[in-house]
Design a protein around this motif. Structure first.
Motif, PDB file in Angstrom:
ATOM      1  N   LEU A  62       0.477  -1.340   0.193  1.00  0.00           N
ATOM      2  CA  LEU A  62       0.140   0.288   0.314  1.00  0.00           C
ATOM      3  C   LEU A  62       1.152   1.010   0.163  1.00  0.00           C
ATOM      4  O   LEU A  62      -0.015   2.553   0.274  1.00  0.00           O
ATOM      5  CB  LEU A  62      -0.699   0.118   1.397  1.00  0.00           C
ATOM      6  CG  LEU A  62      -2.579  -1.252   1.520  1.00  0.00           C
ATOM      7  CD1 LEU A  62      -2.291  -0.644   2.763  1.00  0.00           C
ATOM      8  CD2 LEU A  62      -2.632  -1.075  -0.127  1.00  0.00           C
ATOM      9  N   ILE A  63       2.267   0.947  -0.231  1.00  0.00           N
ATOM     10  CA  ILE A  63       2.965   2.421  -0.090  1.00  0.00           C
ATOM     11  C   ILE A  63       4.355   2.380  -0.591  1.00  0.00           C
ATOM     12  O   ILE A  63       5.017   1.287  -1.280  1.00  0.00           O
ATOM     13  CB  ILE A  63       3.375   2.753   1.473  1.00  0.00           C
ATOM     14  CG1 ILE A  63       4.441   4.008   1.556  1.00  0.00           C
ATOM     15  CG2 ILE A  63       3.879   0.993   2.007  1.00  0.00           C
ATOM     16  CD1 ILE A  63       4.810   3.817   2.784  1.00  0.00           C
ATOM     17  N   VAL A  79       3.271  11.709   8.055  1.00  0.00           N
ATOM     18  CA  VAL A  79       2.039  10.888   7.790  1.00  0.00           C
ATOM     19  C   VAL A  79       2.459  10.627   7.080  1.00  0.00           C
ATOM     20  O   VAL A  79       1.471  10.910   5.571  1.00  0.00           O
ATOM     21  CB  VAL A  79       0.959  12.061   8.234  1.00  0.00           C
ATOM     22  CG1 VAL A  79      -0.497  11.586   8.235  1.00  0.00           C
ATOM     23  CG2 VAL A  79       1.164  12.813   9.770  1.00  0.00           C
ATOM     24  N   ILE A  80       1.176   9.198   6.574  1.00  0.00           N
ATOM     25  CA  ILE A  80       1.188   9.035   4.953  1.00  0.00           C
ATOM     26  C   ILE A  80      -0.786   8.419   5.012  1.00  0.00           C
ATOM     27  O   ILE A  80      -1.238   7.877   5.881  1.00  0.00           O
ATOM     28  CB  ILE A  80       1.589   7.367   5.057  1.00  0.00           C
ATOM     29  CG1 ILE A  80       3.202   7.529   5.276  1.00  0.00           C
ATOM     30  CG2 ILE A  80       1.146   6.985   3.524  1.00  0.00           C
ATOM     31  CD1 ILE A  80       3.901   7.934   3.985  1.00  0.00           C
ATOM     32  N   VAL A  81      -1.193   8.816   3.868  1.00  0.00           N
ATOM     33  CA  VAL A  81      -2.513   9.078   3.748  1.00  0.00           C
ATOM     34  C   VAL A  81      -3.317   8.071   3.012  1.00  0.00           C
ATOM     35  O   VAL A  81      -2.934   7.912   1.860  1.00  0.00           O
ATOM     36  CB  VAL A  81      -3.467  10.815   3.654  1.00  0.00           C
ATOM     37  CG1 VAL A  81      -4.247  10.726   3.675  1.00  0.00           C
ATOM     38  CG2 VAL A  81      -2.490  11.534   4.292  1.00  0.00           C
ATOM     39  N   ARG A  82      -3.909   7.331   3.121  1.00  0.00           N
ATOM     40  CA  ARG A  82      -4.848   5.900   2.563  1.00  0.00           C
ATOM     41  C   ARG A  82      -5.559   7.188   1.921  1.00  0.00           C
ATOM     42  O   ARG A  82      -6.335   8.170   1.776  1.00  0.00           O
ATOM     43  CB  ARG A  82      -5.224   4.900   3.033  1.00  0.00           C
ATOM     44  CG  ARG A  82      -4.267   4.869   3.695  1.00  0.00           C
ATOM     45  CD  ARG A  82      -3.220   3.725   3.445  1.00  0.00           C
ATOM     46  NE  ARG A  82      -2.376   3.090   4.380  1.00  0.00           N
ATOM     47  CZ  ARG A  82      -0.790   3.058   3.707  1.00  0.00           C
ATOM     48  NH1 ARG A  82      -0.984   3.563   3.092  1.00  0.00           N
ATOM     49  NH2 ARG A  82      -0.090   1.659   4.687  1.00  0.00           N
ATOM     50  N   GLY A 159      -6.314  -0.830  13.026  1.00  0.00           N
ATOM     51  CA  GLY A 159      -6.301  -0.275  12.026  1.00  0.00           C
ATOM     52  C   GLY A 159      -8.121   0.252  10.756  1.00  0.00           C
ATOM     53  O   GLY A 159      -7.928   0.416  10.541  1.00  0.00           O
ATOM     54  N   GLU A 160      -8.501  -1.190  11.416  1.00  0.00           N
ATOM     55  CA  GLU A 160      -9.685  -1.511  10.734  1.00  0.00           C
ATOM     56  C   GLU A 160     -10.774  -1.207  10.527  1.00  0.00           C
ATOM     57  O   GLU A 160     -11.533  -0.494   9.733  1.00  0.00           O
ATOM     58  CB  GLU A 160      -9.934  -3.096  10.072  1.00  0.00           C
ATOM     59  CG  GLU A 160      -8.834  -3.730   9.200  1.00  0.00           C
ATOM     60  CD  GLU A 160      -8.721  -5.397   9.487  1.00  0.00           C
ATOM     61  OE1 GLU A 160     -10.379  -5.611  10.362  1.00  0.00           O
ATOM     62  OE2 GLU A 160      -8.423  -6.203   8.750  1.00  0.00           O
ATOM     63  N   THR A 161     -10.573  -0.474  12.076  1.00  0.00           N
ATOM     64  CA  THR A 161     -11.508   0.751  12.625  1.00  0.00           C
ATOM     65  C   THR A 161     -11.113   1.415  13.170  1.00  0.00           C
ATOM     66  O   THR A 161     -11.544   2.296  14.282  1.00  0.00           O
ATOM     67  CB  THR A 161     -12.095   0.197  13.988  1.00  0.00           C
ATOM     68  OG1 THR A 161     -11.253  -0.613  14.494  1.00  0.00           O
ATOM     69  CG2 THR A 161     -13.468  -1.322  13.079  1.00  0.00           C
ATOM     70  N   ALA A 162     -10.016   2.216  12.270  1.00  0.00           N
ATOM     71  CA  ALA A 162      -9.541   3.636  13.224  1.00  0.00           C
ATOM     72  C   ALA A 162      -9.076   4.481  11.787  1.00  0.00           C
ATOM     73  O   ALA A 162      -9.299   4.297  10.620  1.00  0.00           O
ATOM     74  CB  ALA A 162      -8.074   3.193  13.458  1.00  0.00           C
ATOM     75  N   ASP A 163      -9.255   5.751  11.722  1.00  0.00           N
ATOM     76  CA  ASP A 163      -8.434   6.853  11.035  1.00  0.00           C
ATOM     77  C   ASP A 163      -7.308   6.676  11.206  1.00  0.00           C
ATOM     78  O   ASP A 163      -7.524   7.890   9.683  1.00  0.00           O
ATOM     79  CB  ASP A 163      -9.557   7.929  11.464  1.00  0.00           C
ATOM     80  CG  ASP A 163     -11.044   7.708  11.100  1.00  0.00           C
ATOM     81  OD1 ASP A 163     -11.368   6.899  10.601  1.00  0.00           O
ATOM     82  OD2 ASP A 163     -11.670   8.358  12.637  1.00  0.00           O
ATOM     83  N   LEU A 164      -6.576   6.415  11.272  1.00  0.00           N
ATOM     84  CA  LEU A 164      -4.963   6.440  11.771  1.00  0.00           C
ATOM     85  C   LEU A 164      -4.763   5.423  12.900  1.00  0.00           C
ATOM     86  O   LEU A 164      -4.718   5.462  13.739  1.00  0.00           O
ATOM     87  CB  LEU A 164      -4.828   8.503  12.009  1.00  0.00           C
ATOM     88  CG  LEU A 164      -3.521   8.270  12.260  1.00  0.00           C
ATOM     89  CD1 LEU A 164      -2.460   8.731  11.011  1.00  0.00           C
ATOM     90  CD2 LEU A 164      -2.838  10.430  13.405  1.00  0.00           C
ATOM     91  N   CYS A 193      -5.855   1.827   6.295  1.00  0.00           N
ATOM     92  CA  CYS A 193      -6.028   3.462   7.642  1.00  0.00           C
ATOM     93  C   CYS A 193      -5.249   4.343   6.942  1.00  0.00           C
ATOM     94  O   CYS A 193      -3.559   3.808   6.738  1.00  0.00           O
ATOM     95  CB  CYS A 193      -6.338   3.473   8.768  1.00  0.00           C
ATOM     96  SG  CYS A 193      -5.987   3.453  10.162  1.00  0.00           S
ATOM     97  N   SER A 194      -4.939   5.114   7.226  1.00  0.00           N
ATOM     98  CA  SER A 194      -3.545   6.777   7.360  1.00  0.00           C
ATOM     99  C   SER A 194      -2.840   5.647   8.540  1.00  0.00           C
ATOM    100  O   SER A 194      -3.088   5.523   9.648  1.00  0.00           O
ATOM    101  CB  SER A 194      -4.012   8.089   6.922  1.00  0.00           C
ATOM    102  OG  SER A 194      -4.785   8.218   6.530  1.00  0.00           O
ATOM    103  N   VAL A 195      -1.405   6.309   8.295  1.00  0.00           N
ATOM    104  CA  VAL A 195      -0.524   5.739   9.595  1.00  0.00           C
ATOM    105  C   VAL A 195       0.968   7.171   9.381  1.00  0.00           C
ATOM    106  O   VAL A 195       1.059   7.916   9.268  1.00  0.00           O
ATOM    107  CB  VAL A 195       0.398   4.519   8.710  1.00  0.00           C
ATOM    108  CG1 VAL A 195       1.433   4.307   9.787  1.00  0.00           C
ATOM    109  CG2 VAL A 195      -0.220   3.331   8.260  1.00  0.00           C
ATOM    110  N   ALA A 196       1.197   7.410  10.785  1.00  0.00           N
ATOM    111  CA  ALA A 196       1.721   8.414  11.360  1.00  0.00           C
ATOM    112  C   ALA A 196       2.876   7.665  11.825  1.00  0.00           C
ATOM    113  O   ALA A 196       3.106   6.581  12.522  1.00  0.00           O
ATOM    114  CB  ALA A 196       1.020   9.272  12.116  1.00  0.00           C
ATOM    115  N   VAL A 197       3.790   8.183  11.508  1.00  0.00           N
ATOM    116  CA  VAL A 197       5.481   7.557  12.156  1.00  0.00           C
ATOM    117  C   VAL A 197       5.885   8.612  12.937  1.00  0.00           C
ATOM    118  O   VAL A 197       5.994   9.660  12.698  1.00  0.00           O
ATOM    119  CB  VAL A 197       6.441   7.599  11.109  1.00  0.00           C
ATOM    120  CG1 VAL A 197       8.170   6.891  11.647  1.00  0.00           C
ATOM    121  CG2 VAL A 197       5.495   6.588   9.487  1.00  0.00           C
TER     122      VAL A 197
END
Length: 205
Positions: A62-63, A79-82, A159-164, A193-197
């Motif tokens: 996905l990235i 932040v990687i936005v889906r 993450g399936e039920t989260a925004d980030l 979902c989106s991921v923040a590192v």
């Protein structure tokens, strides 16, 4: 091509302005290698926000390499936005430090008590960390949960039920070493979902 890139930036600027009222929006056309340019810009930024290829599924990551490279070496949080699925959960998942059980002795007598004690100590530490954040953010509902399983798999599922989903990094810094651990890399590659590192900013010598 410079002309095409300039028009793309202008279109992006026009799209963002209505979404960021009261925020100054500027664009800049950089040259050179993409990852190097983004990492260079991150040194003076509060955060770096990038998109993803959004191929979906485990057959395709996905990235892309640019997002992964920037996430691995940027000086600031990334932040990687889906692509939006349209669903909003109002929930952010944060991965806390994992802990490991002590190695079982040859004669496991009393090992159960050691394991239970370790679990209680880690739960107490986690509760103390959450309490500090609750005091700083009384208007945000912060919940803690201990889940048994592989950290990456558990974060991806959450993450399936989260925004980030928020993950950390090893914080080694520099291009000489990869700063992302296997958990963060896997979550970046497969979370829906989106991921923040988030990492500590390198110290200034």
């Amino acid at each position: 091509m410079p002309g095409t890139s300039a028009r793309t930036l202008e279109a992006a600027h026009d799209r963002v302005r209505p979404l960021a009222e009261g925020v100054q929006v500027t664009t800049e056309l950089l040259t050179g290698k993409v990852i190097d340019a983004l990492v260079g810009e991150s040194a003076a930024a509060d955060s770096l926000v990038l998109g993803s290829r959004g191929l979906g599924g485990f057959a395709g990551l996905l990235i892309g390499s640019v997002s992964m490279g920037a996430a691995g070496h940027a000086s600031c949080p990334v932040v990687i936005v889906r692509g939006s699925s349209g669903a909003q959960h109002g929930r952010v998942v944060v991965g806390d430090d994992a802990w490991q059980m002590p190695v079982s002795p040859s004669h496991p007598a009393g090992y159960g008590a050691v394991r239970a004690n370790c679990g209680e100590q880690e739960l107490r530490r986690a509760t103390e960390r959450l309490s500090a954040w609750r005091e700083k953010n009384p208007d945000i509902a912060i919940e803690g949960e201990q889940i048994i399983g592989h950290p990456a798999e558990m974060l991806i599922k959450a993450g399936e039920t989260a925004d980030l989903v928020v993950v950390g990094s090893r914080g080694l810094g520099g291009f000489a070493s990869a700063v992302l651990g296997s958990v963060s890399r896997t979550v970046l590659q497969h979370a829906a979902c989106s991921v923040a590192v988030v990492r500590p900013r390198p110290r200034q010598e």
